[in-house]
Design a protein around this motif. Structure first.
Motif, PDB file in Angstrom:
ATOM      1  N   GLU A 102      -0.930   9.520 -15.007  1.00 47.14           N
ATOM      2  CA  GLU A 102      -0.443   8.221 -15.463  1.00 47.14           C
ATOM      3  C   GLU A 102       0.897   8.346 -16.176  1.00 47.14           C
ATOM      4  OE1 GLU A 102      -0.380   4.106 -15.957  1.00 47.14           O
ATOM      5  OE2 GLU A 102      -1.695   5.342 -14.718  1.00 47.14           O
ATOM      6  N   ALA A 103       1.043   9.388 -16.990  1.00 50.07           N
ATOM      7  CA  ALA A 103       2.305   9.590 -17.709  1.00 50.07           C
ATOM      8  C   ALA A 103       3.459   9.782 -16.732  1.00 50.07           C
ATOM      9  CB  ALA A 103       2.188  10.785 -18.637  1.00 50.07           C
ATOM     10  N   VAL A 104       3.234  10.549 -15.683  1.00 53.92           N
ATOM     11  CA  VAL A 104       4.283  10.767 -14.680  1.00 53.92           C
ATOM     12  C   VAL A 104       4.540   9.486 -13.887  1.00 53.92           C
ATOM     13  CG1 VAL A 104       4.868  12.026 -12.567  1.00 53.92           C
ATOM     14  CG2 VAL A 104       3.867  13.239 -14.506  1.00 53.92           C
ATOM     15  N   ARG A 105       3.493   8.798 -13.520  1.00 48.64           N
ATOM     16  CA  ARG A 105       3.646   7.577 -12.716  1.00 48.64           C
ATOM     17  C   ARG A 105       4.503   6.530 -13.425  1.00 48.64           C
ATOM     18  NH1 ARG A 105       1.339   2.467 -11.354  1.00 48.64           N
ATOM     19  NH2 ARG A 105       0.240   2.405 -13.330  1.00 48.64           N
ATOM     20  N   ARG A 106       4.331   6.419 -14.735  1.00 50.84           N
ATOM     21  CA  ARG A 106       5.051   5.394 -15.494  1.00 50.84           C
ATOM     22  C   ARG A 106       6.543   5.693 -15.620  1.00 50.84           C
ATOM     23  NH1 ARG A 106       2.249   1.584 -18.219  1.00 50.84           N
ATOM     24  NH2 ARG A 106      -0.035   1.740 -18.221  1.00 50.84           N
ATOM     25  N   SER A 107       6.942   6.926 -15.374  1.00 49.63           N
ATOM     26  CA  SER A 107       8.362   7.280 -15.492  1.00 49.63           C
ATOM     27  C   SER A 107       8.917   7.823 -14.185  1.00 49.63           C
ATOM     28  CB  SER A 107       8.540   8.319 -16.602  1.00 49.63           C
ATOM     29  OG  SER A 107       7.783   9.485 -16.317  1.00 49.63           O
ATOM     30  N   ALA A 108       8.251   7.498 -13.064  1.00 53.64           N
ATOM     31  CA  ALA A 108       8.629   8.071 -11.770  1.00 53.64           C
ATOM     32  C   ALA A 108       9.660   7.209 -11.053  1.00 53.64           C
ATOM     33  CB  ALA A 108       7.382   8.207 -10.894  1.00 53.64           C
ATOM     34  N   PRO A 109      10.364   7.774 -10.073  1.00 53.45           N
ATOM     35  CA  PRO A 109      11.262   6.978  -9.222  1.00 53.45           C
ATOM     36  C   PRO A 109      10.497   5.854  -8.518  1.00 53.45           C
ATOM     37  CG  PRO A 109      11.659   9.318  -8.913  1.00 53.45           C
ATOM     38  CD  PRO A 109      10.419   9.207  -9.744  1.00 53.45           C
ATOM     39  N   THR A 110      11.195   4.767  -8.223  1.00 53.61           N
ATOM     40  CA  THR A 110      10.552   3.599  -7.612  1.00 53.61           C
ATOM     41  C   THR A 110      11.137   3.236  -6.245  1.00 53.61           C
ATOM     42  OG1 THR A 110      12.073   2.140  -8.817  1.00 53.61           O
ATOM     43  CG2 THR A 110       9.938   2.603  -9.859  1.00 53.61           C
ATOM     44  N   HIS A 111      11.982   4.109  -5.712  1.00 55.55           N
ATOM     45  CA  HIS A 111      12.590   3.883  -4.400  1.00 55.55           C
ATOM     46  C   HIS A 111      12.501   5.166  -3.581  1.00 55.55           C
ATOM     47  CE1 HIS A 111      14.421  -0.141  -4.996  1.00 55.55           C
ATOM     48  NE2 HIS A 111      14.393   0.221  -6.268  1.00 55.55           N
ATOM     49  N   PRO A 112      12.683   5.066  -2.262  1.00 56.37           N
ATOM     50  CA  PRO A 112      12.599   6.261  -1.430  1.00 56.37           C
ATOM     51  C   PRO A 112      13.790   7.191  -1.646  1.00 56.37           C
ATOM     52  CG  PRO A 112      13.331   4.400  -0.111  1.00 56.37           C
ATOM     53  CD  PRO A 112      12.932   3.849  -1.448  1.00 56.37           C
ATOM     54  N   HIS A 113      13.501   8.485  -1.634  1.00 54.64           N
ATOM     55  CA  HIS A 113      14.531   9.527  -1.714  1.00 54.64           C
ATOM     56  C   HIS A 113      14.103  10.625  -0.736  1.00 54.64           C
ATOM     57  CE1 HIS A 113      16.435   7.646  -5.183  1.00 54.64           C
ATOM     58  NE2 HIS A 113      15.223   7.469  -5.672  1.00 54.64           N
ATOM     59  N   PRO A 114      14.371  10.415   0.550  1.00 55.78           N
ATOM     60  CA  PRO A 114      13.844  11.321   1.581  1.00 55.78           C
ATOM     61  C   PRO A 114      14.235  12.781   1.422  1.00 55.78           C
ATOM     62  CG  PRO A 114      14.682   9.298   2.565  1.00 55.78           C
ATOM     63  CD  PRO A 114      15.103   9.284   1.127  1.00 55.78           C
ATOM     64  N   ALA A 115      15.379  13.063   0.804  1.00 64.38           N
ATOM     65  CA  ALA A 115      15.840  14.450   0.702  1.00 64.38           C
ATOM     66  C   ALA A 115      15.220  15.209  -0.468  1.00 64.38           C
ATOM     67  CB  ALA A 115      17.356  14.483   0.581  1.00 64.38           C
ATOM     68  N   PRO A 168     -13.060   5.303 -16.401  1.00 62.72           N
ATOM     69  CA  PRO A 168     -11.852   4.560 -16.013  1.00 62.72           C
ATOM     70  C   PRO A 168     -10.556   5.342 -16.174  1.00 62.72           C
ATOM     71  CG  PRO A 168     -12.767   3.719 -18.073  1.00 62.72           C
ATOM     72  CD  PRO A 168     -13.790   4.650 -17.503  1.00 62.72           C
ATOM     73  N   GLY A 169     -10.567   6.363 -17.035  1.00 58.50           N
ATOM     74  CA  GLY A 169      -9.361   7.171 -17.222  1.00 58.50           C
ATOM     75  C   GLY A 169      -9.252   8.337 -16.267  1.00 58.50           C
ATOM     76  N   SER A 170     -10.284   8.549 -15.451  1.00 53.40           N
ATOM     77  CA  SER A 170     -10.250   9.631 -14.472  1.00 53.40           C
ATOM     78  C   SER A 170      -9.147   9.407 -13.461  1.00 53.40           C
ATOM     79  CB  SER A 170     -11.604   9.698 -13.758  1.00 53.40           C
ATOM     80  OG  SER A 170     -11.514  10.378 -12.529  1.00 53.40           O
ATOM     81  N   VAL A 171      -8.561  10.497 -12.965  1.00 55.11           N
ATOM     82  CA  VAL A 171      -7.516  10.369 -11.949  1.00 55.11           C
ATOM     83  C   VAL A 171      -8.067   9.695 -10.697  1.00 55.11           C
ATOM     84  CG1 VAL A 171      -7.879  12.639 -10.871  1.00 55.11           C
ATOM     85  CG2 VAL A 171      -5.605  11.597 -10.838  1.00 55.11           C
ATOM     86  N   LEU A 172      -9.356   9.875 -10.414  1.00 54.07           N
ATOM     87  CA  LEU A 172      -9.953   9.239  -9.238  1.00 54.07           C
ATOM     88  C   LEU A 172     -10.006   7.723  -9.402  1.00 54.07           C
ATOM     89  CD1 LEU A 172     -12.973  11.684  -8.667  1.00 54.07           C
ATOM     90  CD2 LEU A 172     -10.628  11.876  -7.821  1.00 54.07           C
ATOM     91  N   ALA A 173     -10.396   7.264 -10.584  1.00 56.90           N
ATOM     92  CA  ALA A 173     -10.458   5.818 -10.834  1.00 56.90           C
ATOM     93  C   ALA A 173      -9.057   5.213 -10.868  1.00 56.90           C
ATOM     94  CB  ALA A 173     -11.187   5.555 -12.153  1.00 56.90           C
ATOM     95  N   ARG A 174      -8.106   5.924 -11.453  1.00 55.52           N
ATOM     96  CA  ARG A 174      -6.729   5.426 -11.505  1.00 55.52           C
ATOM     97  C   ARG A 174      -6.143   5.322 -10.096  1.00 55.52           C
ATOM     98  NH1 ARG A 174      -4.524   5.933 -16.840  1.00 55.52           N
ATOM     99  NH2 ARG A 174      -5.808   7.205 -18.222  1.00 55.52           N
ATOM    100  N   GLN A 175      -6.397   6.335  -9.282  1.00 55.05           N
ATOM    101  CA  GLN A 175      -5.923   6.300  -7.900  1.00 55.05           C
ATOM    102  C   GLN A 175      -6.500   5.089  -7.164  1.00 55.05           C
ATOM    103  OE1 GLN A 175      -3.204   8.970  -7.241  1.00 55.05           O
ATOM    104  NE2 GLN A 175      -4.444   9.059  -5.427  1.00 55.05           N
ATOM    105  N   ARG A 176      -7.800   4.888  -7.325  1.00 55.90           N
ATOM    106  CA  ARG A 176      -8.445   3.795  -6.606  1.00 55.90           C
ATOM    107  C   ARG A 176      -7.902   2.433  -7.031  1.00 55.90           C
ATOM    108  NH1 ARG A 176     -14.889   3.191  -6.672  1.00 55.90           N
ATOM    109  NH2 ARG A 176     -14.442   2.517  -8.806  1.00 55.90           N
ATOM    110  N   ARG A 177      -7.606   2.263  -8.315  1.00 55.90           N
ATOM    111  CA  ARG A 177      -7.043   0.984  -8.772  1.00 55.90           C
ATOM    112  C   ARG A 177      -5.685   0.726  -8.122  1.00 55.90           C
ATOM    113  NH1 ARG A 177      -9.347   2.515 -13.818  1.00 55.90           N
ATOM    114  NH2 ARG A 177      -7.363   3.309 -14.622  1.00 55.90           N
ATOM    115  N   ASP A 178      -4.850   1.752  -8.064  1.00 53.81           N
ATOM    116  CA  ASP A 178      -3.546   1.597  -7.421  1.00 53.81           C
ATOM    117  C   ASP A 178      -3.710   1.283  -5.932  1.00 53.81           C
ATOM    118  OD1 ASP A 178      -2.048   1.969  -9.675  1.00 53.81           O
ATOM    119  OD2 ASP A 178      -0.966   3.728  -8.942  1.00 53.81           O
TER     120      ASP A 178
END
Length: 230
Positions: free
Chosen positions: A153-166, A16-26
């Motif tokens: 997961e660590a990056v995802r939890r502190s990542a931007p939440t809106h679009p920034h095209p540039a 469940p902690g694999s990046v593949l499983a985390r990706q699939r849950r999202d």
């Protein structure tokens, strides 16, 4: 031929902690939110569902671009071509969502842009689960997938939440701008749309600019120290 991520158990994906499983849950949550949005009539809470979906999409994509795709490019033979494809999809989603956020609810053409974003998200999920992730799975061992999952997961939890095209789609540019943009986005999310006017926008943009300068200065200092140590 490799099996898709969708067809495997969590244990087969490395746990469940694999990046593949985390990706699939999202990905599963994204699909549920899109289906829920489409089941609602205008005025039935659609905007809140859309907001939740897009916040998930952008934090998820930022973690991919910062942590996951560099690993794919290192370990998968055709990783450069595969990640370039999804990065282009991410850019299209960014551009369309920027347009959506600028348009008021009910504006002509807005719902068509939402439909286009949903189509791109679904295509992106399929490209990742059917093409990229299975190839990564056969290229590194389960323990490495779990380590990658923890970093993702660590990056995802502190990542931007809106679009920034540039913003650049690849490190180090995206990682450098991640902290100030995340602070800016999460302040916007906390304040809410109703309180979000030009004055607040300018204040938040100023905060993001200050944080970006601090981050850049810190990066330069660290680089100089590392150079001296060598």
């Amino acid at each position: 031929m490799s099996r898709t991520s969708e067809d495997q158990s969590a244990a087969e994906l490395g746990g469940p902690g694999s990046v593949l499983a985390r990706q699939r849950r999202d990905h599963a949550e994204m699909n549920l939110l899109m289906e829920y949005y489409q089941s609602l009539d205008p005025g039935q809470g659609r905007e809140k569902v859309l907001k939740n979906l897009l916040q998930l999409v952008f934090s998820h994509a930022f973690a991919e671009e910062t942590v996951l795709w560099p690993a794919v490019r290192r370990h998968v033979v055709d990783g450069e071509e595969l990640t370039a494809l999804v990065e282009a999809e991410h850019q299209q989603i960014n551009d369309l969502t920027t347009d959506i956020e600028r348009l008021p609810c009910g504006a002509p053409g807005r719902e068509e842009k939402v439909r286009q974003v949903f189509a791109l998200i679904r295509q992106d999920i399929r490209d990742e689960e059917d093409q990229i992730l299975p190839r990564l799975q056969v290229s590194i061992d389960p323990a490495a997938l779990r380590r990658l999952g923890a970093a993702w997961e660590a990056v995802r939890r502190s990542a931007p939440t809106h679009p920034h095209p540039a913003v650049p789609r690849r490190p180090p540019g995206n990682a450098l701008m991640g902290l100030p943009l995340s602070c800016y986005d999460r302040a916007r999310d906390a304040i809410g749309t109703s309180a979000h006017g030009p004055t607040v926008e300018r204040a938040l943009a100023g905060l993001a600019g200050i944080l970006l300068l601090v981050t850049a200065a810190t990066t330069v200092i660290v680089h100089k120290r590392l150079t001296k140590e060598r």
